[in-house]
Enzyme design. Structure first.
Site, PDB file in Angstrom:
ATOM      1  N   ASN A 150       0.867  -1.176   0.000  1.00  0.00           N
ATOM      2  CA  ASN A 150       0.000   0.000   0.000  1.00  0.00           C
ATOM      3  C   ASN A 150       0.904   1.226   0.000  1.00  0.00           C
ATOM      4  O   ASN A 150       1.551   1.527   1.001  1.00  0.00           O
ATOM      5  CB  ASN A 150      -0.888  -0.033   1.257  1.00  0.00           C
TER       6      ASN A 150
ATOM      7  N   LYS B 288       0.030   4.237  -0.132  1.00  0.00           N
ATOM      8  CA  LYS B 288      -0.585   5.405   0.519  1.00  0.00           C
ATOM      9  C   LYS B 288      -0.390   6.639  -0.379  1.00  0.00           C
ATOM     10  O   LYS B 288      -0.427   6.505  -1.592  1.00  0.00           O
ATOM     11  CB  LYS B 288      -0.022   5.586   1.938  1.00  0.00           C
TER      12      LYS B 288
ATOM     13  N   GLU C 150      -6.494   4.538   8.128  1.00  0.00           N
ATOM     14  CA  GLU C 150      -6.270   5.963   7.810  1.00  0.00           C
ATOM     15  C   GLU C 150      -7.510   6.576   7.161  1.00  0.00           C
ATOM     16  O   GLU C 150      -7.796   7.761   7.345  1.00  0.00           O
ATOM     17  CB  GLU C 150      -5.019   6.112   6.933  1.00  0.00           C
TER      18      GLU C 150
ATOM     19  N   GLU D  10      -4.784  -5.076  10.704  1.00  0.00           N
ATOM     20  CA  GLU D  10      -3.761  -4.055  10.892  1.00  0.00           C
ATOM     21  C   GLU D  10      -4.012  -3.315  12.207  1.00  0.00           C
ATOM     22  O   GLU D  10      -4.836  -2.390  12.256  1.00  0.00           O
ATOM     23  CB  GLU D  10      -3.797  -3.037   9.744  1.00  0.00           C
TER      24      GLU D  10
ATOM     25  N   HIS E 241      -9.261   1.014   5.259  1.00  0.00           N
ATOM     26  CA  HIS E 241      -7.966   1.222   5.908  1.00  0.00           C
ATOM     27  C   HIS E 241      -8.154   2.163   7.103  1.00  0.00           C
ATOM     28  O   HIS E 241      -8.948   3.102   7.046  1.00  0.00           O
ATOM     29  CB  HIS E 241      -6.958   1.810   4.925  1.00  0.00           C
TER      30      HIS E 241
ATOM     31  N   SER F  82       4.030  -2.289  10.174  1.00  0.00           N
ATOM     32  CA  SER F  82       5.480  -2.348  10.379  1.00  0.00           C
ATOM     33  C   SER F  82       6.119  -3.666   9.948  1.00  0.00           C
ATOM     34  O   SER F  82       7.084  -4.124  10.572  1.00  0.00           O
ATOM     35  CB  SER F  82       5.826  -2.023  11.838  1.00  0.00           C
TER      36      SER F  82
ATOM     37  N   GLY G 176       3.142   2.087  10.729  1.00  0.00           N
ATOM     38  CA  GLY G 176       4.124   3.156  10.566  1.00  0.00           C
ATOM     39  C   GLY G 176       4.875   3.510  11.832  1.00  0.00           C
ATOM     40  O   GLY G 176       5.519   4.552  11.899  1.00  0.00           O
TER      41      GLY G 176
HETATM   42  P1  13P Z   1       3.458   0.230   7.519  1.00  0.00           P
HETATM   43  O1  13P Z   1       3.932  -1.052   6.857  1.00  0.00           O
HETATM   44  O2  13P Z   1       4.162   1.438   6.968  1.00  0.00           O
HETATM   45  O3  13P Z   1       3.439   0.133   8.984  1.00  0.00           O
HETATM   46  O4  13P Z   1       1.921   0.443   7.043  1.00  0.00           O
HETATM   47  C1  13P Z   1       1.039  -0.618   7.157  1.00  0.00           C
HETATM   48  C2  13P Z   1      -0.205  -0.258   6.465  1.00  0.00           C
HETATM   49  O5  13P Z   1      -0.959   0.597   6.901  1.00  0.00           O
HETATM   50  C3  13P Z   1      -0.507  -0.949   5.203  1.00  0.00           C
HETATM   51  O6  13P Z   1      -1.800  -0.705   4.782  1.00  0.00           O
END
Ligand code: 13P
Length: 250
Positions: A11, A13, A97, A165, A95, A210, A171
């Site tokens: 992803n 983002k 976010e 997740e 997601h 992560s 992150g």
């Molecule tokens: P990270 O791998 O950067 O922690 O992000 C995970 C994520 O949100 C994937 O959708």
């Protein structure tokens, strides 16, 4: 024991412009015939170009969100059918976010996921608890509620992937213990089987938060982890390649 094909999903983002497509070429060169499915979800502006770049290669392309409606007065939004038209085969829904930045509820995620299915896309449906919820001992209850609320009845092993997740692991470099991941994935598997029967057994369950090449192998060894949804470590082919290699060996 279901034969679930593993999936390494990236992803991107809100990262990447045309220059980043060189990473796709590098990835395709490094994994011409991967022993797992590989998916990249770039920003919407790159979906078409990435799909063109990946044509004929073993790499699927997905969107990061879609609207629940098929068309209409929704400035700035993208319909699932438009993503399919641009060359996407998948779309991420729910997601954390999006849930946080755009106030998306389970009900909205379920409608988006339904729209994805109607457009012939595979939905990668994300769920996961916050740190407060984990510390309050609510992890399984939250995950169960999000799973139930976010999946429409049309969900099947063919059109849906679930990504667990934990919000606090995204992150942050913080990863749940392998026991914690195993507990949630085992629980989610049982919930999926209760609702969807054999389809629940065959539906893929990804871990996200992560994941790096350095911790991928141990995470992939956890039962009911069928791959990963990777953010930061999917941006560079060299990093994502290490995760794909770990999954191929799992
Ligand atoms: P990270 O791998 O950067 O922690 O992000 C995970 C994520 O949100 C994937 O959708």
């Amino acid at each position: 024991m279901a034969n679930r094909r593993k999936l390494a999903a990236g992803n991107w983002k809100m990262n990447g412009t045309a220059a980043a497509l060189s990473e796709v070429q590098a990835l395709l060169a490094a994994h011409p015939a991967p022993g797992c499915d590989v998916l990249l979800c770039p920003p919407a502006t790159l979906v078409h170009r990435m799909a063109e770049a990946a044509k004929g290669g073993a790499l699927s392309v997905g969107g990061q969100d879609c609207h629940a409606a098929t068309s209409g007065a929704h400035t700035g939004d993208i319909a699932a059918d438009m993503l399919a038209d641009a060359g996407a085969s998948h779309v991420i829904t729910g997601h954390s976010e999006r849930r946080t930045d755009h106030g998306e509820t389970d009900e909205m995620v379920r409608a988006k996921t339904q729209a994805a299915h109607d457009a012939g896309l595979i939905a990668v449906v994300c769920i996961g608890e916050t740190l407060d919820q984990r510390e309050a001992g609510e992890t399984l209850a939250i995950c169960a509620a999000q799973l139930t609320g976010s999946l429409p009845d049309t969900a099947s092993a063919a059109n849906t992937v679930v990504a667990y997740e934990p919000v606090w692991a995204i992150g942050t470099g913080k990863v749940p213990t392998l026991d914690q991941i195993g507990e949630v994935h085992g629980f989610l598997r049982a919930e999926l089987e209760k609702r969807f029967g054999d389809n629940g057994t065959s539906m893929r369950l990804l871990y996200g938060g992560s994941v790096k090449a350095a911790n991928a192998a141990e995470i992939f060894a956890v039962p009911d982890v069928d791959g990963a949804l990777v953010g930061g470590a999917s941006l560079k082919a060299a990093d994502f390649s290490g995760i794909i290699s770990a999954l191929e060996k799992a």
